[in-house]
Design a protein around this motif. Structure first.
Motif, PDB file in Angstrom:
ATOM      1  N   ILE A 295       0.816  -1.212   0.000  1.00 12.49           N
ATOM      2  CA  ILE A 295       0.000   0.000   0.000  1.00 12.49           C
ATOM      3  C   ILE A 295       0.852   1.266   0.000  1.00 12.49           C
ATOM      4  N   TRP A 296       2.139   1.169   0.373  1.00 11.76           N
ATOM      5  CA  TRP A 296       2.952   2.377   0.448  1.00 11.76           C
ATOM      6  C   TRP A 296       3.630   2.718  -0.869  1.00 11.76           C
ATOM      7  N   PHE A 297       3.617   1.796  -1.839  1.00 12.34           N
ATOM      8  CA  PHE A 297       4.432   2.025  -3.032  1.00 12.34           C
ATOM      9  C   PHE A 297       3.916   3.194  -3.879  1.00 12.34           C
ATOM     10  N   ILE A 298       2.621   3.219  -4.193  1.00 10.09           N
ATOM     11  CA  ILE A 298       2.097   4.294  -5.039  1.00 10.09           C
ATOM     12  C   ILE A 298       2.219   5.655  -4.352  1.00 10.09           C
ATOM     13  N   PRO A 299       1.846   5.801  -3.058  1.00 10.83           N
ATOM     14  CA  PRO A 299       2.089   7.093  -2.404  1.00 10.83           C
ATOM     15  C   PRO A 299       3.563   7.519  -2.451  1.00 10.83           C
ATOM     16  N   LEU A 300       4.480   6.527  -2.311  1.00  6.17           N
ATOM     17  CA  LEU A 300       5.904   6.860  -2.388  1.00  6.17           C
ATOM     18  C   LEU A 300       6.274   7.335  -3.783  1.00  6.17           C
ATOM     19  N   VAL A 301       5.721   6.697  -4.812  1.00 11.06           N
ATOM     20  CA  VAL A 301       5.979   7.123  -6.191  1.00 11.06           C
ATOM     21  C   VAL A 301       5.451   8.539  -6.411  1.00 11.06           C
ATOM     22  N   GLU A 302       4.234   8.804  -5.959  1.00 11.32           N
ATOM     23  CA  GLU A 302       3.639  10.128  -6.132  1.00 11.32           C
ATOM     24  C   GLU A 302       4.473  11.201  -5.423  1.00 11.32           C
ATOM     25  N   PHE A 303       4.932  10.887  -4.225  1.00 13.65           N
ATOM     26  CA  PHE A 303       5.800  11.818  -3.496  1.00 13.65           C
ATOM     27  C   PHE A 303       7.100  12.053  -4.263  1.00 13.65           C
ATOM     28  N   SER A 304       7.678  10.976  -4.800  1.00 17.85           N
ATOM     29  CA  SER A 304       8.940  11.085  -5.539  1.00 17.85           C
ATOM     30  C   SER A 304       8.776  11.897  -6.817  1.00 17.85           C
ATOM     31  N   ILE A 305       7.617  11.775  -7.474  1.00 20.22           N
ATOM     32  CA  ILE A 305       7.355  12.556  -8.684  1.00 20.22           C
ATOM     33  C   ILE A 305       7.367  14.046  -8.363  1.00 20.22           C
ATOM     34  N   ALA A 306       6.618  14.423  -7.329  1.00 15.22           N
ATOM     35  CA  ALA A 306       6.575  15.841  -6.945  1.00 15.22           C
ATOM     36  C   ALA A 306       7.956  16.330  -6.522  1.00 15.22           C
ATOM     37  N   LEU A 307       8.680  15.504  -5.755  1.00 13.71           N
ATOM     38  CA  LEU A 307      10.017  15.900  -5.304  1.00 13.71           C
ATOM     39  C   LEU A 307      10.966  16.063  -6.484  1.00 13.71           C
ATOM     40  N   SER A 308      10.836  15.195  -7.505  1.00 14.43           N
ATOM     41  CA  SER A 308      11.716  15.295  -8.679  1.00 14.43           C
ATOM     42  C   SER A 308      11.502  16.615  -9.406  1.00 14.43           C
ATOM     43  N   ILE A 309      10.265  17.115  -9.410  1.00 16.30           N
ATOM     44  CA  ILE A 309       9.991  18.402 -10.054  1.00 16.30           C
ATOM     45  C   ILE A 309      10.608  19.541  -9.255  1.00 16.30           C
ATOM     46  N   VAL A 310      10.541  19.450  -7.923  1.00 20.25           N
ATOM     47  CA  VAL A 310      11.172  20.470  -7.073  1.00 20.25           C
ATOM     48  C   VAL A 310      12.677  20.516  -7.330  1.00 20.25           C
ATOM     49  N   VAL A 311      13.301  19.349  -7.337  1.00 15.54           N
ATOM     50  CA  VAL A 311      14.758  19.282  -7.536  1.00 15.54           C
ATOM     51  C   VAL A 311      15.132  19.789  -8.922  1.00 15.54           C
ATOM     52  N   ALA A 406       5.340  22.776  -7.067  1.00 16.73           N
ATOM     53  CA  ALA A 406       5.581  21.357  -6.799  1.00 16.73           C
ATOM     54  C   ALA A 406       5.899  21.107  -5.334  1.00 16.73           C
ATOM     55  N   ALA A 407       6.534  22.079  -4.673  1.00 17.83           N
ATOM     56  CA  ALA A 407       6.865  21.917  -3.258  1.00 17.83           C
ATOM     57  C   ALA A 407       5.602  21.755  -2.422  1.00 17.83           C
ATOM     58  N   SER A 408       4.555  22.496  -2.783  1.00 19.53           N
ATOM     59  CA  SER A 408       3.287  22.363  -2.072  1.00 19.53           C
ATOM     60  C   SER A 408       2.730  20.948  -2.220  1.00 19.53           C
ATOM     61  N   ALA A 409       2.775  20.425  -3.450  1.00 17.32           N
ATOM     62  CA  ALA A 409       2.295  19.057  -3.674  1.00 17.32           C
ATOM     63  C   ALA A 409       3.182  18.046  -2.963  1.00 17.32           C
ATOM     64  N   THR A 410       4.483  18.327  -2.907  1.00 13.98           N
ATOM     65  CA  THR A 410       5.415  17.421  -2.227  1.00 13.98           C
ATOM     66  C   THR A 410       5.063  17.292  -0.754  1.00 13.98           C
ATOM     67  N   PHE A 411       4.736  18.404  -0.122  1.00 10.22           N
ATOM     68  CA  PHE A 411       4.377  18.369   1.298  1.00 10.22           C
ATOM     69  C   PHE A 411       3.117  17.536   1.514  1.00 10.22           C
ATOM     70  N   THR A 412       2.105  17.745   0.637  1.00  6.45           N
ATOM     71  CA  THR A 412       0.867  16.979   0.757  1.00  6.45           C
ATOM     72  C   THR A 412       1.126  15.492   0.579  1.00  6.45           C
ATOM     73  N   ARG A 413       1.933  15.161  -0.398  1.00  5.28           N
ATOM     74  CA  ARG A 413       2.206  13.750  -0.672  1.00  5.28           C
ATOM     75  C   ARG A 413       3.091  13.119   0.393  1.00  5.28           C
ATOM     76  N   PHE A 414       3.916  13.932   1.025  1.00  8.48           N
ATOM     77  CA  PHE A 414       4.724  13.411   2.124  1.00  8.48           C
ATOM     78  C   PHE A 414       3.812  12.932   3.254  1.00  8.48           C
ATOM     79  N   THR A 415       2.747  13.694   3.514  1.00  5.95           N
ATOM     80  CA  THR A 415       1.780  13.286   4.531  1.00  5.95           C
ATOM     81  C   THR A 415       1.107  11.982   4.146  1.00  5.95           C
ATOM     82  N   GLU A 416       0.725  11.855   2.856  1.00  8.22           N
ATOM     83  CA  GLU A 416       0.109  10.615   2.377  1.00  8.22           C
ATOM     84  C   GLU A 416       1.065   9.437   2.511  1.00  8.22           C
ATOM     85  N   THR A 417       2.329   9.678   2.197  1.00 13.58           N
ATOM     86  CA  THR A 417       3.322   8.609   2.218  1.00 13.58           C
ATOM     87  C   THR A 417       3.586   8.128   3.635  1.00 13.58           C
ATOM     88  N   THR A 418       3.764   9.081   4.565  1.00 15.02           N
ATOM     89  CA  THR A 418       3.992   8.681   5.958  1.00 15.02           C
ATOM     90  C   THR A 418       2.780   7.954   6.518  1.00 15.02           C
TER      91      THR A 418
END
Length: 424
Positions: A295-311, A406-418
């Motif tokens: 169950i954690w894989f897709i949230p982790l992918v979504e978080f990584s996508i947003a983080l990749s855009i920030v970077v 993207a940073a805003s989305a990254t924060f939201t997805r970080f919550t989903e991932t944790t």
């Protein structure tokens, strides 16, 4: 050199105009569809011939979409929703109301969809329905898994289900004669709800040994011609791939970043190819099940996508004369590919796909991606010629703006991932 000269107020004018236009575009695109920036799953509808001149319509959708009245006012609503019960500030499914008012509930679920055959509306009958917590629902991507979902035992007491985190599966029967006729599927559910502007539906028609898939956003209304062939199925797959790019804010962000980072057409195509090769590898891997089934894989992918855009945005902002390497974009593509696969598995394939359909879907992705490059690269080159003094400045501004969004989305997805990892 000229491009190193400090910009004056006049030279800043095109930058401000460009940033304003981009900001408006970024505000408009998410309203059309959030793609990976939203965790809402689409409504899924299977239509399959059940023999004896009848068809089955298997539907999975958010329960509030099916149960709430058309005049529901959202957060400002003061009424208790149908078949709901309050417990303090929370609202749960009223299990006793469901058990004691089955006929009333079936009347509500009856309007889930309307089936039109050769221009005439067919009578439908509710055969079964099941409620699930969003976190417990079984797979519904194929006819086999959807049918099995109605037989699987629920693991949670209905009374413990949070009303607005509910999924409902509905099975309707339709006297059809044959599905090889003109077919139209409509639904008025949610027609007055603002959320429908971002809500997707996937309809899969199973006939003539093929699966014809259509996906749309908004109030449901899709049609299928009387006859179909493999080329039509592949065309629909390509269109779904193209729509995934167009409605995917995070994928559009990467395309824009690649375009502004490139110093020439040749460099832009090289960078785009690296991203494309990367996401094609993991797109195929994800659809073939080569990924962790947790169950954690897709949230982790979504978080990584947003983080990749920030970077990527930050790197371009501060290193505009040193564009992202081929390897870096290849790795970013690998991450985005699993995001493509997650959406495609819900939207079209879900473990039931033909290799040619996959190629058509991929072609749609790439055709839309390179069509966007073909539109924006000439504009960028023209801007560079007209305003050479701000060649780097406006690029930095756009890259920074995208990184901030993207940073805003990254924060939201970080919550989903944790939350998926059980850390919150």
């Amino acid at each position: 050199m000229a491009w190193l000269s400090p910009p004056n107020n006049t030279r800043n004018t095109p930058i401000l105009i460009g940033v304003a236009v981009l900001l408006l575009a970024l505000c408009w695109w998410p309203q059309r569809g959030y793609a990976h920036f939203s965790y809402s799953d689409p409504r899924i509808i299977h239509i399959v011939d059940d023999g004896e001149d009848q068809a089955l319509v298997l539907i999975r959708m958010p329960a509030p979409l099916a149960l709430l009245p058309d005049d529901w006012q959202g957060q400002s609503e003061t009424r208790v929703p149908p078949f709901g019960i309050t417990d303090g500030a929370d609202i749960f499914l009223d299990a006793h109301a469901v058990e004691n008012n089955t006929s009333e509930l079936r009347d509500i679920l009856y309007r889930s969809v309307s089936i039109w055959i050769n221009g005439r509306r067919s009578n439908t009958k509710v055969e079964q329905f099941r409620f699930w917590a969003d976190t417990e629902r079984p797979s519904f991507g194929t006819v086999k898994s959807a049918t099995a979902a109605f037989q699987e035992a629920a693991h949670t007491d209905l009374a413990a289900l949070s009303y607005f985190n509910l999924t409902v599966d509905v099975a309707l029967s339709v006297p059809s004669g044959s599905l090889n006729q003109d077919l139209r599927v409509t639904s008025d559910l949610g027609k007055n709800f603002q959320v429908m502007d971002r809500f997707g539906t996937v309809v899969k028609l199973h006939r003539s040994d093929t699966v014809e898939t259509q996906a749309m956003i908004g109030v449901l209304d899709v049609s299928y011609p009387a006859t179909s062939n493999k080329w039509i199925v592949m065309r629909d797959a390509a269109l779904i791939g193209a729509e995934h790019i167009y409605f995917g804010l995070d994928h559009l962000a990467i395309i824009v970043l690649i375009a502004i980072a490139a110093q020439s057409w040749r460099q832009a195509l090289g960078m785009a190819s690296a991203f494309t090769i990367g996401h094609m590898i993991t797109l195929a891997a994800g659809l073939y099940g080569i990924a962790p089934a947790t169950i954690w894989f897709i949230p982790l992918v979504e978080f990584s996508i947003a983080l990749s855009i920030v970077v990527a945005g930050a790197f371009i902002c501060f290193q505009i004369r040193h564009p992202l390497s081929w390897l870096a974009l290849f790795v970013i593509g690998l991450v985005h590919g699993y995001g493509f696969a997650a959406s495609a598995s819900q939207a079209m394939f879900a473990g039931q796909f033909n290799f040619l359909d996959l190629l058509a879907f991929a072609f749609g992705l790439e055709a839309c991606q390179f069509a966007i490059y073909a539109m924006i690269l000439p504009i960028i080159l023209l801007a560079d010629r007209q305003f050479p003094m701000v060649h780097d400045t406006w690029r930095r501004g756009v890259a920074l703006l995208i990184a901030v969004f993207a940073a805003s989305a990254t924060f939201t997805r970080f919550t989903e991932t944790t939350g998926a990892f059980g850390l919150v």
